[in-house]
Design an enzyme around this catalytic site. Structure first.
Site, PDB file in Angstrom:
ATOM      1  N   SER A 104      45.656  43.599  45.857  1.00 55.65           N
ATOM      2  CA  SER A 104      46.201  44.943  45.892  1.00 55.65           C
ATOM      3  C   SER A 104      45.520  45.885  46.520  1.00 55.65           C
ATOM      4  O   SER A 104      44.133  45.781  46.723  1.00 55.65           O
ATOM      5  CB  SER A 104      46.241  45.197  44.339  1.00 55.65           C
ATOM      6  OG  SER A 104      46.737  46.657  44.104  1.00 55.65           O
ATOM      7  N   TYR A 128      42.015  46.577  36.537  1.00 52.76           N
ATOM      8  CA  TYR A 128      42.856  45.758  37.204  1.00 52.76           C
ATOM      9  C   TYR A 128      42.207  45.649  38.653  1.00 52.76           C
ATOM     10  O   TYR A 128      42.556  44.409  39.119  1.00 52.76           O
ATOM     11  CB  TYR A 128      44.339  46.556  37.078  1.00 52.76           C
ATOM     12  CG  TYR A 128      45.244  46.101  38.226  1.00 52.76           C
ATOM     13  CD1 TYR A 128      45.976  44.762  37.957  1.00 52.76           C
ATOM     14  CD2 TYR A 128      45.540  46.806  39.388  1.00 52.76           C
ATOM     15  CE1 TYR A 128      46.848  44.138  38.867  1.00 52.76           C
ATOM     16  CE2 TYR A 128      46.669  46.306  39.920  1.00 52.76           C
ATOM     17  CZ  TYR A 128      47.263  44.956  39.849  1.00 52.76           C
ATOM     18  OH  TYR A 128      48.090  44.373  40.565  1.00 52.76           O
ATOM     19  N   LYS A 132      41.091  41.915  40.594  1.00 53.00           N
ATOM     20  CA  LYS A 132      41.486  41.604  42.112  1.00 53.00           C
ATOM     21  C   LYS A 132      40.383  41.549  43.042  1.00 53.00           C
ATOM     22  O   LYS A 132      40.378  40.321  44.030  1.00 53.00           O
ATOM     23  CB  LYS A 132      42.511  42.715  42.716  1.00 53.00           C
ATOM     24  CG  LYS A 132      43.947  42.879  42.027  1.00 53.00           C
ATOM     25  CD  LYS A 132      44.723  41.699  42.233  1.00 53.00           C
ATOM     26  CE  LYS A 132      46.263  41.710  41.600  1.00 53.00           C
ATOM     27  NZ  LYS A 132      46.933  40.479  41.541  1.00 53.00           N
TER      28      LYS A 132
END
Ligand code: UDP
Length: 323
Positions: A104, A128, A132
């Site tokens: 992302s 988050y 990643k």
């Protein structure tokens, strides 16, 4: 880029679109434990794939080693697109060492300079984004320890829109964190108004700017990545590479709302607010490393397809009672 982005969104939204492209175009087979996904979405993906949809789904939990062994011994895979948060340790022992991992643009944090290239410094600012980053690092380690692995890390910008059929689209549970799912819920009358987070940024109209990509183009990016991994005529040496997936065009919140109003014929009332930790602008540098991806769709089509999905499925895969 928000603090509240969650992987759940990718599992219920981006994944079905990528899976639909993979099942129909390269006869992919899906493994999912259905923990956090919708069986209705799987069924619709299978319908969209027609003949190829048959027998294209197995309910397998990645943590169930023996089920995974069985899955890999029944079907000979050339490559894997990995959406889950768990590492598929079984792949190498079955001679499958081609991997596309969905990362992302969140890994750029609040970029000091936009547009971003694949070389923009990495600075995840939320949990988050950190997951990643860690998984990207694990992938680099896998390649370093065994150079036979060919890995592409795809850093998504902001996927919006829906499958043009209107059969699959975004269906967040609870209050949507992201812009377009919220807008679509206002349009169908589930929420009274959109809160626009910030109107005093140094952007064209003061509202946040993002690089929105049609989710179908995003899915095409995965197919292009797989082809790149397994192209026998390619002279390029693929190790563990990173590609941004976006369009290189920056669109503000107000521009997005106006485009959606035009596509839907619905008025979207707005109120002012602020989300802590929001990035001002984030978009990619056109002509960066790039994947051979001709983005087919612009903002107009993104809003058209988002509305087509929302108007046909105002409660997503559920019903007014289940929401
Ligand atoms: N946004 C907004 N209201 C919302 C959700 C998002 O104004 O209810 C804005 C947000 O400030 C950002 C843009 O819309 O400028 C995209 O936000 P989203 O959460 O979809 O993506 P991210 O910020 O994670 O890139």
């Amino acid at each position: 880029m928000s603090n509240n982005s969650g992987d759940r969104r990718s599992r219920l939204y981006r994944k079905p679109h990528c899976v639909a492209a993979a099942v129909r175009r390269i006869h992919g087979v899906v493994a999912d434990n259905l923990d956090n996904s919708s069986a209705v979405a799987i069924k619709r993906v299978q319908e969209l794939a027609g003949e190829f949809g048959k027998n294209s789904f197995r309910q397998v939990d990645l943590r169930d080693r023996s089920a995974l062994e069985k899955f890999f011994s029944e079907i000979k895979f050339d490559a894997v697109i990995h959406f889950a948060g768990l590492k598929a340790v079984v792949m190498a022992s079955h001679g499958c060492k081609n991997l596309v991992f969905s990362s992302s643009a969140t890994v750029y944090g609040w970029p000091k300079e936009v547009p971003c290239t694949e070389e923009t410094p990495l600075a995840a600012v939320n949990p988050y984004g950190r997951t990643k980053l860690f998984i990207e690092e694990i992938c680099r380690g896998v390649h370093r320890s065994d150079p036979e692995w060919k890995i592409i890390l795809l850093r998504y910008f902001n996927p919006v829109g829906a499958h043009p059929s209107g059969h699959i689209g975004e269906d967040p549970r609870g209050i949507p964190n992201n812009l377009m799912p919220f807008v679509q819920q206002v349009a169908v009358g589930r929420r009274p108004a959109l809160t626009v987070f910030g109107n005093d940024y140094s952007t064209k109209d003061g509202t946040g700017v993002r690089d929105y990509i049609h989710v179908v183009d995003l899915a095409d990016g995965h197919i292009a990545a797989l082809r790149k991994l397994s192209d026998p005529n390619s002279t390029a040496v693929i190790g563990c590479e990173v590609y941004n997936l976006g369009t290189g065009k920056g669109t503000s919140v107000l521009e997005m709302v106006t485009a959606f109003e035009k596509a839907s014929g619905k008025k979207i009332p707005i109120v002012a607010g602020r989300r802590p930790g929001d990035a001002e602008s984030c978009m990619l540098q056109k002509g960066g490393a790039g994947i051979e991806l001709e983005g087919k769709y612009g903002i107009e089509e993104m809003c058209r397809d988002q509305w087509n999905w929302a108007s046909k499925n105002p409660y997503g895969y559920g019903s007014p009672e289940s929401n």
